[in-house]
Design a protein around this motif. Structure first.
Motif, mmCIF file in Angstrom:
data_model
loop_
_atom_site.group_PDB
_atom_site.id
_atom_site.type_symbol
_atom_site.label_atom_id
_atom_site.label_comp_id
_atom_site.label_asym_id
_atom_site.label_seq_id
_atom_site.Cartn_x
_atom_site.Cartn_y
_atom_site.Cartn_z
ATOM 1 N N LEU A 1 21.014 -4.053 -7.591
ATOM 2 C CA LEU A 1 20.383 -4.826 -8.670
ATOM 3 C C LEU A 1 18.868 -4.895 -8.551
ATOM 4 O O LEU A 1 18.178 -5.250 -9.502
ATOM 5 C CB LEU A 1 20.955 -6.243 -8.690
ATOM 6 N N GLY A 2 18.335 -4.612 -7.364
ATOM 7 C CA GLY A 2 16.890 -4.665 -7.160
ATOM 8 C C GLY A 2 16.359 -6.088 -7.207
ATOM 9 O O GLY A 2 17.036 -7.032 -6.812
ATOM 10 N N LEU A 3 15.147 -6.244 -7.725
ATOM 11 C CA LEU A 3 14.477 -7.546 -7.720
ATOM 12 C C LEU A 3 15.180 -8.607 -8.569
ATOM 13 O O LEU A 3 14.940 -9.796 -8.388
ATOM 14 C CB LEU A 3 13.027 -7.394 -8.175
ATOM 15 N N LYS A 4 16.056 -8.177 -9.487
ATOM 16 C CA LYS A 4 16.798 -9.146 -10.308
ATOM 17 C C LYS A 4 17.684 -10.043 -9.441
ATOM 18 O O LYS A 4 18.026 -11.146 -9.838
ATOM 19 C CB LYS A 4 17.678 -8.418 -11.329
ATOM 20 N N ALA A 5 18.054 -9.540 -8.261
ATOM 21 C CA ALA A 5 18.971 -10.280 -7.382
ATOM 22 C C ALA A 5 18.229 -11.145 -6.362
ATOM 23 O O ALA A 5 18.843 -11.689 -5.457
ATOM 24 C CB ALA A 5 19.885 -9.300 -6.662
ATOM 25 N N MET A 6 16.932 -11.294 -6.519
ATOM 26 C CA MET A 6 16.143 -12.033 -5.533
ATOM 27 C C MET A 6 16.663 -13.458 -5.332
ATOM 28 O O MET A 6 16.793 -13.920 -4.203
ATOM 29 C CB MET A 6 14.673 -12.066 -5.948
ATOM 30 N N GLY A 7 16.963 -14.155 -6.408
ATOM 31 C CA GLY A 7 17.459 -15.537 -6.304
ATOM 32 C C GLY A 7 18.764 -15.619 -5.533
ATOM 33 O O GLY A 7 18.965 -16.515 -4.715
ATOM 34 N N THR A 8 19.655 -14.658 -5.775
ATOM 35 C CA THR A 8 20.941 -14.626 -5.075
ATOM 36 C C THR A 8 20.725 -14.445 -3.578
ATOM 37 O O THR A 8 21.314 -15.153 -2.758
ATOM 38 C CB THR A 8 21.811 -13.461 -5.614
ATOM 39 N N VAL A 9 19.867 -13.483 -3.220
ATOM 40 C CA VAL A 9 19.595 -13.198 -1.808
ATOM 41 C C VAL A 9 18.903 -14.392 -1.158
ATOM 42 O O VAL A 9 19.269 -14.807 -0.046
ATOM 43 C CB VAL A 9 18.752 -11.906 -1.654
ATOM 44 N N MET A 10 17.927 -14.987 -1.838
ATOM 45 C CA MET A 10 17.219 -16.149 -1.286
ATOM 46 C C MET A 10 18.186 -17.311 -1.069
ATOM 47 O O MET A 10 18.047 -18.056 -0.103
ATOM 48 C CB MET A 10 16.069 -16.578 -2.194
ATOM 49 N N ALA B 1 23.322 -6.881 -3.332
ATOM 50 C CA ALA B 1 22.155 -6.986 -4.205
ATOM 51 C C ALA B 1 21.298 -5.723 -4.242
ATOM 52 O O ALA B 1 20.433 -5.596 -5.103
ATOM 53 C CB ALA B 1 21.287 -8.160 -3.758
ATOM 54 N N ALA B 2 21.535 -4.792 -3.348
ATOM 55 C CA ALA B 2 20.689 -3.594 -3.278
ATOM 56 C C ALA B 2 20.654 -2.845 -4.602
ATOM 57 O O ALA B 2 19.611 -2.357 -5.031
ATOM 58 C CB ALA B 2 21.164 -2.677 -2.153
ATOM 59 N N ILE C 1 21.459 -9.033 1.903
ATOM 60 C CA ILE C 1 21.491 -8.038 0.821
ATOM 61 C C ILE C 1 22.821 -7.297 0.851
ATOM 62 O O ILE C 1 23.455 -7.087 -0.196
ATOM 63 C CB ILE C 1 20.284 -7.076 0.921
ATOM 64 N N GLU C 2 23.276 -6.932 2.050
ATOM 65 C CA GLU C 2 24.574 -6.252 2.173
ATOM 66 C C GLU C 2 25.707 -7.182 1.739
ATOM 67 O O GLU C 2 26.614 -6.777 1.010
ATOM 68 C CB GLU C 2 24.789 -5.792 3.616
ATOM 69 N N GLN C 3 25.646 -8.438 2.178
ATOM 70 C CA GLN C 3 26.691 -9.426 1.879
ATOM 71 C C GLN C 3 26.815 -9.675 0.377
ATOM 72 O O GLN C 3 27.910 -9.814 -0.145
ATOM 73 C CB GLN C 3 26.365 -10.728 2.616
#
Length: 157
Positions: A122-131, A119-120, A114-116
């Motif tokens: 953006l919230g849940l919209k960034a889930m795909g990026t974090v995954m 995504a913090a 999340i730090e990298q």
């Protein structure tokens, strides 16, 4: 058990021979099933290929997941004897999987991702990026559903 640096497919074949000699029906049957799944994967495309080490590991991971799901289904249906068989097969497959990550390790990996990715905000919209960042680090070492739940929890918080 064979040396972990030996290619997984060779290790499975060696362990199969040892299990047959030791008359270990559960172990030999489970290893045969995995080797069969690997062979099926090798001839599944338009032309036969030899699977790479990560691809062989993916087959073992997939087979272990099938055992876990079947065990849950049999327990839900009240078929404990069949669930026990699936549990025994899953235990054999666990010998060939990487060491599982603890919940704390998964939390730390998700936090770092999340730090990298930043995504913090953006919230849940960034889930795909974090995954996308987390999955390669946890593949075969943690259940994908629990990893996704942890990503969701941290992004929502």
């Amino acid at each position: 058990m064979s040396n972990a640096s030996t290619p997984l497919k060779d290790r499975l074949r060696t362990d199969l021979t040892a299990a047959i000699r030791g008359r270990d029906k559960v172990r030999s049957g489970t290893i045969r099933m995995v080797l069969s799944a690997i062979s099926a994967a090798e001839v599944a495309g338009t032309e036969a290929v030899s699977l790479s080490e990560p691809q062989v590991l993916d087959v073992v991971i997939r087979e272990a997941k099938k055992r876990r799901e079947a065990e849950e289904a049999f327990l839900a249906a009240g078929r404990s004897e069949l669930a026990d068989k699936e549990r025994a097969e899953a235990a054999v497959l666990a010998d060939y999987l990487p060491q599982a990550l603890s919940a704390a390790e998964v939390t730390a990996i998700v936090q770092a991702a999340i730090e990298q990715t930043g995504a913090a905000a953006l919230g849940l919209k960034a889930m795909g990026t974090v995954m996308g960042v987390v999955t390669p680090q946890t593949k075969g070492k943690a259940d994908g559903g629990s990893v996704a739940a942890e990503v969701r929890r941290q992004l929502a918080g």
